[in-house]
Design a protein around this motif. Structure first.
Motif, short mmCIF file in Angstrom:
data_model
loop_
_atom_site.label_atom_id
_atom_site.label_comp_id
_atom_site.label_asym_id
_atom_site.label_seq_id
_atom_site.Cartn_x
_atom_site.Cartn_y
_atom_site.Cartn_z
N SER A 20 0.80 -1.29 -0.06
CA SER A 20 -0.03 -0.01 0.07
C SER A 20 0.86 1.29 0.06
N ASP A 21 0.44 2.32 -0.53
CA ASP A 21 1.12 3.70 -0.59
C ASP A 21 0.24 4.53 0.37
N GLN A 22 -0.76 3.98 1.00
CA GLN A 22 -1.77 4.78 2.01
C GLN A 22 -1.24 5.16 3.29
N VAL A 59 7.47 1.41 10.77
CA VAL A 59 7.38 2.77 11.39
C VAL A 59 6.09 3.17 11.94
N ARG A 60 5.66 3.32 13.16
CA ARG A 60 4.35 3.77 13.66
C ARG A 60 4.62 5.49 13.42
N MET A 61 3.49 5.96 12.80
CA MET A 61 3.39 7.47 12.60
C MET A 61 2.26 7.95 13.42
N PRO A 62 2.95 8.92 14.33
CA PRO A 62 1.93 9.74 14.94
C PRO A 62 0.85 10.56 14.70
N PHE A 63 -0.16 10.17 13.97
CA PHE A 63 -1.19 11.07 13.52
C PHE A 63 -2.38 11.00 14.50
N PRO A 64 -3.39 11.73 14.45
CA PRO A 64 -4.34 11.68 15.28
C PRO A 64 -5.04 10.19 15.44
N VAL A 65 -5.00 9.56 14.43
CA VAL A 65 -4.97 8.09 14.27
C VAL A 65 -3.73 7.60 13.69
N GLU A 66 -3.13 6.44 14.34
CA GLU A 66 -1.71 5.93 13.93
C GLU A 66 -1.92 5.44 12.77
N ARG A 67 -1.04 5.66 11.75
CA ARG A 67 -0.68 4.88 10.80
C ARG A 67 0.43 4.25 10.69
N TYR A 68 0.73 3.34 9.73
CA TYR A 68 1.85 2.78 9.62
C TYR A 68 2.74 2.74 8.33
N ASP A 69 4.23 2.63 8.29
CA ASP A 69 4.61 2.83 7.12
C ASP A 69 5.64 1.83 6.80
N HIS A 77 6.70 13.32 4.48
CA HIS A 77 5.51 12.83 4.16
C HIS A 77 4.76 14.21 3.97
N PHE A 78 3.64 13.90 3.28
CA PHE A 78 2.61 14.91 3.01
C PHE A 78 1.27 14.47 3.49
N ARG A 79 0.48 15.30 4.11
CA ARG A 79 -1.02 14.91 4.57
C ARG A 79 -1.75 15.91 3.88
N CYS A 80 -2.76 15.36 3.24
CA CYS A 80 -3.87 16.28 2.59
C CYS A 80 -4.81 16.71 3.54
N GLU A 81 -4.97 18.11 3.61
CA GLU A 81 -5.94 18.71 4.61
C GLU A 81 -7.45 18.47 4.38
N HIS A 82 -7.66 18.03 3.07
CA HIS A 82 -9.02 17.74 2.53
C HIS A 82 -9.50 16.41 3.09
N CYS A 83 -8.72 15.41 2.47
CA CYS A 83 -9.15 14.02 2.47
C CYS A 83 -8.35 12.98 3.50
N GLY A 84 -7.27 13.64 4.33
CA GLY A 84 -6.59 13.22 5.27
C GLY A 84 -5.60 12.09 4.78
N GLY A 85 -5.60 11.88 3.51
CA GLY A 85 -4.43 10.98 2.91
C GLY A 85 -3.11 11.35 3.46
N HIS A 117 1.90 19.62 4.39
CA HIS A 117 0.54 19.52 4.27
C HIS A 117 -0.06 20.62 3.14
N GLY A 118 -1.16 20.37 2.54
CA GLY A 118 -1.93 21.01 1.61
C GLY A 118 -2.88 20.07 1.12
N LEU A 119 -3.19 20.30 -0.17
CA LEU A 119 -4.18 19.48 -1.14
C LEU A 119 -3.29 18.42 -1.78
N CYS A 120 -3.64 17.20 -1.70
CA CYS A 120 -3.12 16.09 -2.56
C CYS A 120 -3.60 16.13 -4.05
N VAL A 121 -3.00 15.70 -5.23
CA VAL A 121 -3.12 15.79 -6.34
C VAL A 121 -4.62 15.58 -6.66
#
Length: 127
Positions: A20-22, A59-69, A77-85, A117-121
């Motif tokens: 996954s790339d998510q 790698v554990r990534m500390p976001f409001p909800v933990e994500r993994y890489d 990393h880049f976090r989309c402010e609209h969709c949260g990706g 952060h910003g808007l993803c493609v």
């Protein structure tokens, strides 16, 4: 694997993240794998994610909800402010920033994380 015995479920979870790339949450991994693995529990996913992290395979990534890489290399990393990706960015790790922080601080610096952060493609095209 640091003395931890082989687990088919752990490898299945690891491969799902690796493909996954998510940068998925535990719940996302669970939803992806549950249809083909009816005996899989969310608790099993969490336990194995913790073990994979302890082994250095994730790698554990500390976001409001933990994500993994599964890419454990130092990268931004880049976090989309609209969709949260969350997406990897090909921005090189700057060890000079660690050295600069050491000079400006009394803290023991072991590294840093960069999050753009910003808007993803996709969201940029829609909005």
């Amino acid at each position: 694997m640091n003395g931890t015995r082989y687990s088919r479920q752990r490898e299945m979870i690891y491969e799902a993240i690796k493909k996954s790339d998510q940068h998925p949450t535990a719940e996302m991994v669970y939803r992806w794998l549950k249809p083909d693995n009816p005996s899989l529990s969310l608790g099993t996913v969490y336990r194995n994610l913790n073990l994979l992290t302890e082994e250095g395979r994730l790698v554990r990534m500390p976001f409001p909800v933990e994500r993994y890489d599964a890419d454990t290399s130092l990268h931004a990393h880049f976090r989309c402010e609209h969709c949260g990706g969350v997406f990897d960015m090909s921005v090189p790790y700057d060890r000079g920033l660690d050295e600069q922080a050491l000079q400006l601080s009394e803290h023991q610096i072991t590294g840093h994380e960069v999050m753009f952060h910003g808007l993803c493609v996709h969201c940029k095209q829609v909005h």
